[in-house]
Design an enzyme around this catalytic site. Sequence first.
Site, PDB file in Angstrom:
ATOM      1  CB  CYS A  12     159.073 100.648  79.886  1.00  0.00           C
ATOM      2  SG  CYS A  12     159.676  99.951  81.440  1.00  0.00           S
ATOM      3  NE  ARG A  31     152.966  96.497  84.297  1.00  0.00           N
ATOM      4  CZ  ARG A  31     154.182  96.260  83.810  1.00  0.00           C
ATOM      5  NH1 ARG A  31     155.223  96.916  84.292  1.00  0.00           N
ATOM      6  NH2 ARG A  31     154.353  95.364  82.860  1.00  0.00           N
TER       7      ARG A  31
END
Length: 497
Positions: free
Chosen positions: A319, A418
């Site tokens: 991430c 998302r």
Amino acid sequence: MAFYYEEPSRTFSEYLLIPGYSSTHCVPSQVNLKTPLVKFRKGEDPALSINIPMVSAVMQSVSDDNLAVALAQEGGLSFIYGSQPVEKQAEMVKKVKRYRAGFVVSDSNVSPEMTLQDVLRLTEQTGHSTIAVTEDGGPGGKLLGIVTNKDYRVSRMDLDLKVKEFMTKLDDLVYAEEETTLKEANDIIWEHKINCLPLVNKNRELVYLVFRKDYDTHKKNENELIDSHKRYMVGAGINTRDYETRVPALINAGADVLCIDSSEGFSEWQKITIDYIRKNYGNDVKVGAGNVVDAEGFRFLADAGADFVKVGIGGGAICITREQKGIGRGQATAVIEVAKARDEYFEETGIYIPICSDGGIVHDYHITLALAMGADFIMLGRYFARFDESPTKKVNINGSYMKEYWGEGSARARNWQRYDMGGEKKLSFEEGVDSLVPYAGSLKDNVSLTLSKVRSTMCNCGALTIPELQEKAKITLVSSTSIVEGGAHDVMLRDQR
């Protein structure tokens, strides 16, 4: 004026556990890692619990039906990834639910006119050694026979040889009617000393296969996570865009619990999604929400009706949200604050809402720290991506085996839902990377090792359950030099090869 936190946000690596008193009864074999998955009222039992505090991330490179079965066998739960067509995700859920029931719909099938080459290719693709031979080559066609690796020898047979020439024909097989119960099927398997029992209907069309290995697996995995019908439990990811289509399909497929998959959960979009589920399914359908990193975000999702809350923004190995957008929080600080808010909510309402720590796990001991800080269970991506059972390819890089691992916010996944904030239906910029992680072997072996460390550490703290760990844990901050001190130092290590 902006609000400023006085303390820096911290990671798990900045903390250590201080040992507590452990009695002679506090041994790893006595540790119970069962933990609630969804909310419950004080004095009541949760509708869903998991036997180990580990769930797999809602990611293309992590959670498919194969990993879901393997993790359920160990007592944990997978959330099948939602960044795929609804029909495909629902089919993955169905495969998990069918697997444990013992009645497997055959997904390795050939027709009698196909060749040994076709059999070998199919075996390589699926890893299955038992292949059904049906009239049309489909899973529900008229059963003509079975092919296993006992029926052929590649070194002595022509690859163009047709299946009908070397298969074990139906007349030579032991089979049973589709009404046969699982107990009856297992009795037949043991009585005839066979590995697979086909079940057929009155037209002799293949309905199910029952395998001896499923019975053996159950005996080896007594901690497995099963529902009231003795089927493996499985979760599924949803988003805040197509939930009106996706939720009904996943519920009909048999999903035990849903999870809103979002990089940031302090959003009206999540409340709207939960409202839809409550309006149409009441409290029968369980749904987690997130991610949040502070008390305010937790309270919002708790009041919205979430059954569990995920904690963590930007701490995953793949991430780059913090790097790209400058939002997030150190995972340890986030868990500590949200756990405190969860406890206050419990005192105020009598409703306990489990929290899931998502991200920031680098070493196995970080799992124990997250639990001690208040997490009820841990969501892991990189950890599970390394195993045989994950859906990605194993590749050889400079003589070392690696497995592919990519983020949902990467250009490869392009899971715009998302990261959706109500704008255009696209991923405007990356919030994840495409990477490789060291291949680590089987899930079972690695999970067993990790949990042995967790149990041992809990005993060092004098705790036999997760709630007891959270009550008794003593946690200290560490300095940068004490981190160095904690590893091997001032010695020359021997060559470990």
